[in-house]
Write a protein that holds these residues in place. Sequence first.
Motif, PDB file in Angstrom:
ATOM      1  N   GLY A  65     -15.629   0.976  -0.744  1.00 41.72           N
ATOM      2  CA  GLY A  65     -16.610  -0.022  -1.168  1.00 41.72           C
ATOM      3  C   GLY A  65     -16.053  -0.963  -2.219  1.00 41.72           C
ATOM      4  O   GLY A  65     -16.341  -2.166  -2.216  1.00 41.72           O
ATOM      5  N   LEU A  66     -15.225  -0.440  -3.117  1.00 43.65           N
ATOM      6  CA  LEU A  66     -14.587  -1.279  -4.130  1.00 43.65           C
ATOM      7  C   LEU A  66     -13.553  -2.205  -3.498  1.00 43.65           C
ATOM      8  O   LEU A  66     -13.399  -3.360  -3.913  1.00 43.65           O
ATOM      9  CB  LEU A  66     -13.944  -0.405  -5.204  1.00 43.65           C
ATOM     10  CG  LEU A  66     -14.911   0.394  -6.079  1.00 43.65           C
ATOM     11  CD1 LEU A  66     -14.150   1.352  -6.993  1.00 43.65           C
ATOM     12  CD2 LEU A  66     -15.799  -0.526  -6.903  1.00 43.65           C
ATOM     13  N   GLN A  67     -12.849  -1.712  -2.489  1.00 38.23           N
ATOM     14  CA  GLN A  67     -11.888  -2.560  -1.781  1.00 38.23           C
ATOM     15  C   GLN A  67     -12.583  -3.745  -1.133  1.00 38.23           C
ATOM     16  O   GLN A  67     -12.051  -4.861  -1.110  1.00 38.23           O
ATOM     17  CB  GLN A  67     -11.148  -1.729  -0.727  1.00 38.23           C
ATOM     18  CG  GLN A  67     -10.229  -0.663  -1.299  1.00 38.23           C
ATOM     19  CD  GLN A  67     -10.034   0.500  -0.359  1.00 38.23           C
ATOM     20  OE1 GLN A  67     -10.203   0.376   0.865  1.00 38.23           O
ATOM     21  NE2 GLN A  67      -9.667   1.655  -0.898  1.00 38.23           N
ATOM     22  N   ASP A  68     -13.784  -3.515  -0.617  1.00 42.65           N
ATOM     23  CA  ASP A  68     -14.542  -4.600   0.004  1.00 42.65           C
ATOM     24  C   ASP A  68     -14.900  -5.697  -0.992  1.00 42.65           C
ATOM     25  O   ASP A  68     -15.201  -6.827  -0.596  1.00 42.65           O
ATOM     26  CB  ASP A  68     -15.828  -4.061   0.640  1.00 42.65           C
ATOM     27  CG  ASP A  68     -15.571  -3.282   1.913  1.00 42.65           C
ATOM     28  OD1 ASP A  68     -14.481  -3.449   2.508  1.00 42.65           O
ATOM     29  OD2 ASP A  68     -16.457  -2.495   2.316  1.00 42.65           O
ATOM     30  N   ARG A  69     -14.870  -5.369  -2.272  1.00 37.12           N
ATOM     31  CA  ARG A  69     -15.159  -6.355  -3.315  1.00 37.12           C
ATOM     32  C   ARG A  69     -13.884  -6.967  -3.879  1.00 37.12           C
ATOM     33  O   ARG A  69     -13.928  -7.716  -4.862  1.00 37.12           O
ATOM     34  CB  ARG A  69     -15.979  -5.707  -4.430  1.00 37.12           C
ATOM     35  CG  ARG A  69     -17.299  -5.114  -3.948  1.00 37.12           C
ATOM     36  CD  ARG A  69     -18.038  -4.423  -5.075  1.00 37.12           C
ATOM     37  NE  ARG A  69     -18.745  -5.383  -5.906  1.00 37.12           N
ATOM     38  CZ  ARG A  69     -20.064  -5.576  -5.891  1.00 37.12           C
ATOM     39  NH1 ARG A  69     -20.832  -4.865  -5.075  1.00 37.12           N
ATOM     40  NH2 ARG A  69     -20.627  -6.456  -6.692  1.00 37.12           N
ATOM     41  N   GLY A  70     -12.739  -6.627  -3.296  1.00 32.86           N
ATOM     42  CA  GLY A  70     -11.486  -7.245  -3.703  1.00 32.86           C
ATOM     43  C   GLY A  70     -10.647  -6.448  -4.671  1.00 32.86           C
ATOM     44  O   GLY A  70      -9.625  -6.939  -5.167  1.00 32.86           O
ATOM     45  N   PHE A  71     -11.020  -5.202  -4.943  1.00 28.61           N
ATOM     46  CA  PHE A  71     -10.263  -4.374  -5.873  1.00 28.61           C
ATOM     47  C   PHE A  71      -9.189  -3.564  -5.138  1.00 28.61           C
ATOM     48  O   PHE A  71      -9.445  -3.023  -4.055  1.00 28.61           O
ATOM     49  CB  PHE A  71     -11.182  -3.392  -6.606  1.00 28.61           C
ATOM     50  CG  PHE A  71     -12.191  -4.045  -7.496  1.00 28.61           C
ATOM     51  CD1 PHE A  71     -11.817  -4.573  -8.725  1.00 28.61           C
ATOM     52  CD2 PHE A  71     -13.520  -4.148  -7.106  1.00 28.61           C
ATOM     53  CE1 PHE A  71     -12.755  -5.183  -9.548  1.00 28.61           C
ATOM     54  CE2 PHE A  71     -14.460  -4.757  -7.931  1.00 28.61           C
ATOM     55  CZ  PHE A  71     -14.080  -5.281  -9.147  1.00 28.61           C
ATOM     56  N   ALA A  72      -8.039  -3.456  -5.739  1.00 23.11           N
ATOM     57  CA  ALA A  72      -7.072  -2.446  -5.311  1.00 23.11           C
ATOM     58  C   ALA A  72      -7.522  -1.109  -5.872  1.00 23.11           C
ATOM     59  O   ALA A  72      -8.045  -1.048  -6.995  1.00 23.11           O
ATOM     60  CB  ALA A  72      -5.677  -2.787  -5.831  1.00 23.11           C
ATOM     61  N   THR A  73      -7.365  -0.041  -5.111  1.00 25.80           N
ATOM     62  CA  THR A  73      -7.785   1.279  -5.585  1.00 25.80           C
ATOM     63  C   THR A  73      -6.636   2.268  -5.500  1.00 25.80           C
ATOM     64  O   THR A  73      -5.836   2.228  -4.573  1.00 25.80           O
ATOM     65  CB  THR A  73      -8.981   1.815  -4.771  1.00 25.80           C
ATOM     66  OG1 THR A  73      -8.594   1.984  -3.401  1.00 25.80           O
ATOM     67  CG2 THR A  73     -10.168   0.876  -4.854  1.00 25.80           C
ATOM     68  N   PHE A  74      -6.582   3.151  -6.489  1.00 27.53           N
ATOM     69  CA  PHE A  74      -5.589   4.218  -6.554  1.00 27.53           C
ATOM     70  C   PHE A  74      -6.354   5.539  -6.645  1.00 27.53           C
ATOM     71  O   PHE A  74      -6.926   5.850  -7.680  1.00 27.53           O
ATOM     72  CB  PHE A  74      -4.716   4.078  -7.808  1.00 27.53           C
ATOM     73  CG  PHE A  74      -3.719   2.963  -7.750  1.00 27.53           C
ATOM     74  CD1 PHE A  74      -2.365   3.234  -7.847  1.00 27.53           C
ATOM     75  CD2 PHE A  74      -4.129   1.651  -7.612  1.00 27.53           C
ATOM     76  CE1 PHE A  74      -1.439   2.202  -7.815  1.00 27.53           C
ATOM     77  CE2 PHE A  74      -3.213   0.619  -7.576  1.00 27.53           C
ATOM     78  CZ  PHE A  74      -1.856   0.896  -7.673  1.00 27.53           C
ATOM     79  N   VAL A  75      -6.378   6.289  -5.560  1.00 21.47           N
ATOM     80  CA  VAL A  75      -6.982   7.626  -5.608  1.00 21.47           C
ATOM     81  C   VAL A  75      -5.869   8.594  -5.982  1.00 21.47           C
ATOM     82  O   VAL A  75      -4.988   8.893  -5.179  1.00 21.47           O
ATOM     83  CB  VAL A  75      -7.628   8.006  -4.268  1.00 21.47           C
ATOM     84  CG1 VAL A  75      -8.219   9.409  -4.347  1.00 21.47           C
ATOM     85  CG2 VAL A  75      -8.724   7.001  -3.901  1.00 21.47           C
ATOM     86  N   ALA A  76      -5.888   9.064  -7.220  1.00 21.43           N
ATOM     87  CA  ALA A  76      -4.790   9.837  -7.794  1.00 21.43           C
ATOM     88  C   ALA A  76      -5.103  11.328  -7.746  1.00 21.43           C
ATOM     89  O   ALA A  76      -6.004  11.790  -8.449  1.00 21.43           O
ATOM     90  CB  ALA A  76      -4.533   9.402  -9.232  1.00 21.43           C
TER      91      ALA A  76
END
Length: 229
Positions: A65-76
């Motif tokens: 959902g955050l990616q859909d708003r243009g954010f890169a995400t790091f699931v660590a």
Amino acid sequence: MPQNLTRRKASRRLNRIRASTTARSAPGVLATNITSPEQPVAVIILPVTVPLSPSSKGLRRVAAGLQDRGFATFVAELLSPEETEHGYHNFDFEMLADRISEVTRSLRRELPFADLPLGYFATSTDAAALTIVAAQADCPAGALVMCDGRPELASAALPWVHAPTLFIVDDEEPALDLNRSALAKLVCRGELAVLRGLGKGLASAEIASQTARLAGYWFETHLQQQQGA
């Protein structure tokens, strides 16, 4: 001119995008899954200590959902399978905080993420480790979201957190009281958002979507301020 974090999806097509994996950067820190739009507006680190749990699947839904708003995400993934099996490592918050910090330092050395605004999103007991990280004077985060979290487990660190912090919590006790108490200890900007049904976990696609919406708005608001500072 600073890039506007509120630009809509039409101007940054999500061909989901660029995906890669960072190598293990410190003992005990597992590979970090990176997913990014072609032109990310900011980057969000989402630490997880139990990678095979239903909650971690929900965490990945929030990340999407955050990616859909243009954010890169790091699931660590902070713990190895062996450490996860022992269980008690989940409550070694100082160790987990060190690993989150190491993931962050590795990220800040990577292009194109080095100069992007940075936020953190954590759930459950991982929120306690995140509180310790965010209380460090050199923490680069511009915004934090703690969802169904246990920040009171690191209550001594709460007054030192300096990034705007959003607590997302279910409407039932005692979770609501615990998060209200944590909010009262902050000296930075903080808010509490009540999300009915969150107590059932992020495994629900609807709850994960609502969580991503609340978190995304918080990150857009405060990371844009950080970038424009």
